[in-house]
Design a protein around this motif. Structure first.
Motif, PDB file in Angstrom:
ATOM      1  N   THR A 117      24.027  55.696  51.355  1.00  0.00           N
ATOM      2  CA  THR A 117      22.872  55.797  52.244  1.00  0.00           C
ATOM      3  C   THR A 117      22.846  57.128  52.973  1.00  0.00           C
ATOM      4  N   ASP A 118      24.001  57.584  53.470  1.00  0.00           N
ATOM      5  CA  ASP A 118      24.061  58.869  54.174  1.00  0.00           C
ATOM      6  C   ASP A 118      23.790  60.030  53.231  1.00  0.00           C
ATOM      7  N   ILE A 119      24.185  59.892  51.979  1.00  0.00           N
ATOM      8  CA  ILE A 119      23.896  60.956  51.011  1.00  0.00           C
ATOM      9  C   ILE A 119      22.391  61.066  50.788  1.00  0.00           C
ATOM     10  N   GLU A 120      21.722  59.927  50.634  1.00  0.00           N
ATOM     11  CA  GLU A 120      20.275  59.947  50.409  1.00  0.00           C
ATOM     12  C   GLU A 120      19.526  60.522  51.607  1.00  0.00           C
ATOM     13  N   LYS A 121      20.065  60.321  52.809  1.00  0.00           N
ATOM     14  CA  LYS A 121      19.420  60.846  54.009  1.00  0.00           C
ATOM     15  C   LYS A 121      19.740  62.316  54.261  1.00  0.00           C
ATOM     16  N   GLY A 122      20.664  62.885  53.498  1.00  0.00           N
ATOM     17  CA  GLY A 122      21.024  64.288  53.677  1.00  0.00           C
ATOM     18  C   GLY A 122      22.050  64.541  54.754  1.00  0.00           C
ATOM     19  N   VAL A 123      22.643  63.476  55.306  1.00  0.00           N
ATOM     20  CA  VAL A 123      23.615  63.657  56.384  1.00  0.00           C
ATOM     21  C   VAL A 123      24.863  64.360  55.882  1.00  0.00           C
ATOM     22  N   PHE A 124      25.264  64.080  54.647  1.00  0.00           N
ATOM     23  CA  PHE A 124      26.490  64.680  54.125  1.00  0.00           C
ATOM     24  C   PHE A 124      26.379  66.188  53.983  1.00  0.00           C
ATOM     25  N   ASP A 125      25.180  66.704  53.787  1.00  0.00           N
ATOM     26  CA  ASP A 125      25.026  68.163  53.719  1.00  0.00           C
ATOM     27  C   ASP A 125      25.451  68.804  55.031  1.00  0.00           C
ATOM     28  N   ARG A 126      25.171  68.132  56.121  1.00  0.00           N
ATOM     29  CA  ARG A 126      25.579  68.642  57.433  1.00  0.00           C
ATOM     30  C   ARG A 126      27.086  68.509  57.625  1.00  0.00           C
ATOM     31  N   PHE A 127      27.651  67.393  57.183  1.00  0.00           N
ATOM     32  CA  PHE A 127      29.091  67.190  57.330  1.00  0.00           C
ATOM     33  C   PHE A 127      29.888  68.276  56.612  1.00  0.00           C
ATOM     34  N   ARG A 128      29.417  68.668  55.447  1.00  0.00           N
ATOM     35  CA  ARG A 128      30.171  69.642  54.648  1.00  0.00           C
ATOM     36  C   ARG A 128      30.177  71.029  55.278  1.00  0.00           C
ATOM     37  N   THR A 129      29.246  71.302  56.175  1.00  0.00           N
ATOM     38  CA  THR A 129      29.199  72.625  56.816  1.00  0.00           C
ATOM     39  C   THR A 129      30.046  72.691  58.077  1.00  0.00           C
ATOM     40  N   LEU A 130      30.554  71.538  58.542  1.00  0.00           N
ATOM     41  CA  LEU A 130      31.304  71.516  59.791  1.00  0.00           C
ATOM     42  C   LEU A 130      32.737  72.004  59.576  1.00  0.00           C
TER      43      LEU A 130
END
Length: 287
Positions: A117-130
């Motif tokens: 679900t978080d992948i579909e919402k694009g949240v993981f893109d933000r996590f990977r930049t942290l």
């Protein structure tokens, strides 16, 4: 066009403000001390707290760790008790530790659903930049779910005691059994994080999870003694990781010390973390 703002007798225009020069911005960035990078434990706990906050905002997520366990205990106890053991009170002593393992293992599949679900919402893109420990988001999901497993265990044990379950091992045996189950469930959940990253939708994750979990949980010693099964089926059941965990939890709660089953349970846990944890992080870094 110049805009004018008044404050008492003072008149200020946009022309009175100068944009900072590049040298000044660079000096500010260099001079300002950066906050320390969070450690692995701190980052993982933060993501675990994030998982718990989801439950706060969507309390319906607790349905699978409250109503579902109660339904499982009552349904299987009163459905099979008289037929398999002659009475409900006798069967619940054998069934409850096994159905506890089964229910918690089945709940682990929702870890993969949350990841997907978080992948579909694009949240993981933000996590990977942290600037954090790379596995922290995944470990955080699992830590948050451990709390859910603990809630499910408490609910099922409470219902079991109400309908007649009496663990001969007392509180120490029950706690040891629950701790072993939580360790196994945490490790087993890495399978679903892999599927959550690998598959394209929540429905796909749920479908594949059911195909894996149902054979493992039903073809085990949760409901009956494997000695009553055909020989070819016993070979699978006796080497099933769920069987080892159920046997260990059952014996611990009965006051015994099943060293072999405990060793097998911890060994399977290590295999799940090393194998599926490595695949999960590889997919996470590339996705």
């Amino acid at each position: 066009m110049t805009t004018v703002s008044t404050n008492k007798d003072t008149r200020t225009t946009d022309a009175d403000f100068e944009a900072p020069r590049a040298e000044e911005l660079a000096e500010l960035l260099v001079r300002r001390t950066r906050p320390p990078r969070p450690g692995a434990l701190s980052a993982s706990m933060t993501f675990g707290w994030r998982a718990m906050l989801k439950i706060k905002h969507v309390p319906e997520q607790l349905f699978d760790v409250t109503a579902f366990p109660i339904m499982m205990v009552l349904m299987y106890t009163y459905l099979f008790g008289g037929a398999l053991a002659g009475s409900v009170s006798s069967y619940v002593q054998f069934l409850l530790p096994g159905i506890l393992v089964m229910s918690v293992v089945m709940i682990t599949m929702y870890t993969g659903v949350s990841v997907n679900t978080d992948i579909e919402k694009g949240v993981f893109d933000r996590f990977r930049t942290l600037p954090i420990w790379r596995p922290a988001p995944m470990v955080g999901y699992l830590l948050g779910d451990v709390v859910r497993y603990l809630i499910a265990s408490a609910v099922m044990l409470t219902v079991g005691v109400v309908i007649g379950y009496r663990p001969e091992g007392g509180l120490p045996g029950v706690l040891l059994g629950v701790v072993l189950l939580l360790v196994f469930s945490f490790s087993f959940s890495w399978i679903w994080t892999m599927f959550g990253l690998l598959l394209r939708s929540e429905k796909s994750v749920m479908g594949v999870s059911m195909m894996v979990i149902f054979p493992l949980t039903f073809l085990s010693n949760v409901f009956v003694d494997p000695r009553t099964m055909p020989g070819w089926l016993q070979a699978f059941v006796n080497n099933n990781p769920v069987t080892h965990v159920a046997s260990a939890v059952r014996e611990l709660m009965a006051g015994g010390w099943p060293g072999v089953d405990i060793a097998w349970s911890l060994g399977w846990s290590a295999v799940f973390v090393l194998a599926f944890g490595w695949v999960t992080m590889r997919l996470y870094n590339r996705k």
